[in-house]
Design a protein around this motif. Structure first.
Motif, PDB file in Angstrom:
ATOM      1  N   ALA B 110       1.001  -1.320  -0.099  1.00 24.30           N
ATOM      2  CA  ALA B 110      -0.082  -0.104  -0.043  1.00 24.30           C
ATOM      3  C   ALA B 110       0.665   1.496   0.113  1.00 24.30           C
ATOM      4  N   SER B 111       1.979   0.965   0.530  1.00 23.73           N
ATOM      5  CA  SER B 111       3.013   2.346   0.594  1.00 23.73           C
ATOM      6  C   SER B 111       3.812   2.813  -0.619  1.00 23.73           C
ATOM      7  N   PHE B 112       3.764   1.965  -1.952  1.00 25.27           N
ATOM      8  CA  PHE B 112       4.228   2.127  -3.014  1.00 25.27           C
ATOM      9  C   PHE B 112       3.181   2.705  -3.904  1.00 25.27           C
ATOM     10  N   ASN B 113       3.281   3.911  -4.792  1.00 25.10           N
ATOM     11  CA  ASN B 113       2.535   4.481  -5.526  1.00 25.10           C
ATOM     12  C   ASN B 113       2.215   3.606  -6.696  1.00 25.10           C
TER      13      ASN B 113
END
Lengths: 318, 547
Positions: B110-113
């Motif tokens: 979820a933390s990578f675009n």
């Protein structure tokens, strides 16, 4: 590129199917209107014999589906038929009118779309603070007022009082681009004010939705500035809802300009349609209806395709 | 201000963190998340922060970057590299985030675009802060990809996040944190969302990265066995306050506080395996199932559950263990195979089953929160099966509800409460009572303890064992956690990619010789022992060298 190709082809096929269905609706719709074409051409004093001859000549005695396919076949070959009111070919007339409407829509879009997105980004950047509230307030006010009201207010101030722009937006082929732009400045302004709010609010909502994501926190924890976080990380993920609303508004710029064209006496499709509805010129109404539907379906098709193409999961499958 | 020792990197003094909460139907008020916490961290050292959910660990970690989620307010002092960062403005914070301190989150997925390539995101912070040119940063990233054993280090950066696996993404996020060469990295539960066999690789990669670069780290987790592998020192937190701080060695071998002792001895339930009886309560024969006629998720699975006993179904995510539960309950009709309950064969589809079939087979879910109607009281929730199956009304029903509440060790006051007023463990207990109310012969427990803190989970497991003895109910216990399996199972089924790889009585399944997968699974479970990680990794290297 396999799955993306298939999806896009599917979309296009669906669009064509939809257009076909719309053509049926338009044809049926104009058929059930009261009145008889032969009667309206020849007038009330026509003899029954003349009416019968003309009906025979126009093929009005054929069953409806035969007439529909004849009409559709003509359109597919580029023949939009003949206007009843003046006996001229519809095609060349509409081409000039459509050109004018697209010209107006194009310049309205050039102003409105970047402005709406920029205002949306600014509203997110300063959300719940005064710039956001100001932007929301003004755009909301402009969408709430009817177009004719905004149109006349602008004419009063900028054409009558300040005399900056003409109140009648007549354009000729012989005018230079600059003269044309001067002529259409006021209708462009009205159209911009009308479509701005919708696009700007959708941009704001779409980006705010994305701003909840964990990767936005990641970007903030990289020490990026607030504007970079929004434009580099939030915006690319909000493209597809934004393009959707932009396309709907572009379609509105083409299809919904009737009122604005009438106010500014602009020689576009809208005025053409209104004139011929008044004259009960069924072939013209059919042709313009079909072109409007084509523009609407086409632009929404573009929005769907952009949404598909902008999805990295589809563009770069595992 | 007091003079700082030269090698102190981070010095948090009397940190207090508050937030404004807006509970529905109540007035907005402030709550204290962290109260009077002080800690120091020297350069190149690793401090583990441990505690249950709500202990304030993540909030403390983020405070080292001057960052608070939502309406959080920080007060106190946070000295980083000799200055109090809470005194500086937003610009100053922005200058240190991503440069002096970087962050690795629980869910890299979820933390990578999703819209950008990995490399673009990995070099972004370094470029922003002028740590190096794009070329230098990319070279460093490629080198780190190699060091953290990511496949194709030269080209993996060109991929998008969805094109790499969860464990690889977690390592890529560690690379992202390392590329700007920070002084401190905050690891916030970096392995919690991973399967055990993936967790061990990521853990080894993180430890190696810390060791080779000499960066200091704060490692936040709820799992003491994990944090013991990577930390020099451990600080135990509870309810936003410090309980105890010591070296990792001492925390494990010589805990001073009761709470720490409880954390260390968690998962020490002893459970003797029972002998299988003649007639099983549930027989599953040759079950195959697929979703949407395409993806086959269960392949020819056969298991038995005996009355009053527990069959544990273990496997990693995607192994088909929850699908097995859906097939048994009739939610997903199997494409092949047969399910027998006692002597009678069950219909494949839920709608064809009799009321008696439904009553005898109950289910408890992972998320107790969403398994209850938030607008019904505990009494209504537990009373519903009593009405539906036994037609109990009025006083009789209320008496029976109270009886069930006593069984799950919850007292008089709970009957008129709403789920929102209960803690996580209490919610799960109510769900257990609701299942018991039907007097079932078999309860399917789907990951019922995985959303709970270790101590609370322990309590639930003990309760389930006690109820099994009292009510003679059988459990089909689905879990990914082998410690839980050891604690409560009588027989075990190990699943991998939809097939049964190992099945039998507990003592046999957990005794060598192992098949490859079970061996990998068992050896990957972190043990409460310093040096466990090195030992396991060394063994694996030897094995792969031997092959």
């Amino acid at each position: 590129m396999g799955p993306i190709f298939k999806l896009v082809a599917q979309r296009i096929a669906l669009g064509l199917l939809l257009l076909l269905a719309v053509s049926v609706l338009i044809f049926v719709g104009t058929q059930i209107l009261p009145g008889d074409v032969a009667q309206s051409i020849l007038g009330q004093s026509a003899t029954p014999q003349a009416l019968a001859n003309l009906r025979e000549e126009l093929g009005l005695n054929d069953p409806a589906h035969v007439r529909y396919f004849r009409w559709l076949g003509g359109i597919l070959q580029g023949d939009l038929g003949t206007a009843l009111s003046n006996g001229q070919e519809i095609g060349p007339q509409i081409a000039r009118r459509l050109g004018n409407t697209l010209f107006l829509a194009f310049w309205a879009a050039v102003v409105a779309v970047p402005l709406a997105i920029l205002l949306g980004l600014l509203a997110v950047r300063y959300r719940n603070r005064w710039p956001d509230k100001l932007i929301s307030g003004i755009t909301l006010a402009s969408i709430s007022l009817p177009e004719f009201f905004i149109g006349y207010v602008l004419i009063y101030f900028f054409a009558v009082k300040l005399r900056w722009f003409p109140s009648v937006a007549t354009v000729y082929d012989s005018m230079s681009l600059l003269e044309k732009l001067n002529a259409i400045a006021l209708p462009v302004a009205v159209l911009t004010l009308v479509v701005l709010a919708h696009m700007m609010r959708m941009t704001r909502a779409a980006i705010l939705n994305v701003m909840q994501s964990a990767y936005i926190e990641t970007a903030e924890l990289k020490g990026l500035s607030a504007f970079n976080v929004i434009s580099r990380h939030a915006f690319p993920n909000a493209i597809s809802p934004i393009v959707n609303v932009v396309m709907i508004n572009l379609a509105y710029l083409v299809v919904g300009v009737v009122v604005v064209e009438v106010i500014f006496v602009y020689p576009g499709m809208g005025q053409y349609l209104v004139d011929h509805v008044a004259k009960r010129d069924v072939p013209v109404v059919q042709a313009t209806g079909l072109i409007f539907a084509g523009v609407y379906v086409g632009l929404n098709l573009v929005a769907d395709i952009v949404a598909i193409v902008s999805n990295p999961r589809l563009r770069h499958p595992k | 201000m007091a003079e700082e020792p030269a090698d102190t990197l981070l010095d948090i003094r009397n940190l207090r963190i508050e937030a404004t909460v807006y509970p529905p139907g109540e007035k907005a008020h402030d709550i204290v998340i962290v109260d009077d916490v002080s800690l120091t961290l020297e350069k190149g050292r690793v401090l583990g922060l441990i505690g249950e959910s709500g202990a304030g660990k993540s909030t403390i970690g983020l405070s080292a970057m001057g960052y608070g989620r939502g309406s959080i307010r920080l007060s106190g002092e946070v000295w980083l590299n000799g200055r109090d960062i809470l005194k500086g403005g937003v610009r100053e914070l922005r200058r240190l985030r991503g440069k002096e301190v970087t962050y690795v989150s629980q869910s890299a997925a979820a933390s990578f675009n999703p819209a950008k390539r990995l490399m673009e995101q990995i070099v972004e912070a370094g470029l922003e802060h002028g740590v190096g040119t794009r070329k230098e940063l990319e070279e460093r990233a490629v080198r780190l990809f190699g060091e953290l054993s990511l496949p194709d280090p030269e080209t993996i950066g060109r991929r998008y996040p969805h094109q790499v696996s969860g464990g690889q993404l977690q390592r890529a996020m560690t690379v992202m944190a390392l590329v700007p060469e920070p002084d401190l990295i905050i690891f916030d539960e970096p392995t919690t969302a991973l399967d055990v066999t993936t967790q061990i690789d990521v853990l080894a990669a993180i430890k190696k990265a810390i060791r080779t670069t000499g960066v200091a780290a704060m490692y936040i987790t709820h799992d003491l066995a994990v944090v013991a592998q990577v930390s020099d020192e451990i600080m135990v937190l509870r309810h936003g306050r410090k309980v105890e701080r010591n070296t990792a060695e001492n925390i494990i071998s010589n805990p001073q506080e009761d709470y720490t002792r409880a954390l260390v001895s968690v998962r020490s339930i002893e459970h003797e395996q029972k002998q299988p009886t003649a007639s099983p309560v549930l027989t599953v024969r040759g079950i195959s199932a697929a979703y949407g006629n395409k993806v086959q998720v269960l392949k020819d699975v056969s298991v038995e559950v005996h009355p009053g006993q527990t069959l544990a179904v273990v496997g990693e995510s995607g192994s088909g263990k929850s699908t097995l539960a859906r097939v048994i309950t009739g939610l997903l009709p199997p494409s092949d195979g047969e399910i027998a309950f006692g002597e009678r064969t069950l219909s494949r589809a839920l709608e064809d089953r009799s009321k008696e079939d439904l009553r005898e087979l109950q289910m408890i879910y992972q998320m107790a929160d969403v398994a209850m109607n938030p607008r019904q009281t505990v009494g209504t929730i537990i009373g519903r099966p009593l009405e539906f199956y036994f037609g109990l009304r009025g006083k009789k029903k209320r008496a029976r509800i109270q009886e069930l509440l006593d069984e799950i060790e919850m007292g008089e006051g709970f009957i008129d409460r709403y789920p929102a007023e209960l803690s996580g463990g209490q919610k799960q207990r109510v769900c257990i009572a609701r299942a018991l109310a039907a007097k079932p012969r078999l309860i399917i427990c789907d990951e019922v303890t995985s959303a709970l803190d270790p101590l609370v989970a322990d309590g639930i497991l003990k309760l389930l064992l006690r109820l099994q003895k009292a009510e003679d109910v059988a459990y089909l216990f689905i879990t990914h956690d082998l410690a839980t399996v050891k604690a409560i199972a009588d027989s075990i089924a190990v699943m991998y990619q939809g097939s049964l790889v190992r099945y039998g009585p507990k003592n046999k399944v957990l005794a060598p010789p192992f098949d490859d997968y079970t061996d990998l699974l068992l050896s990957s479970v972190p043990e409460m022992e310093i040096g466990w990680l090195e030992r396991v990794m060394a063994n694996r290297k030897m094995e792969s060298a031997g092959n």
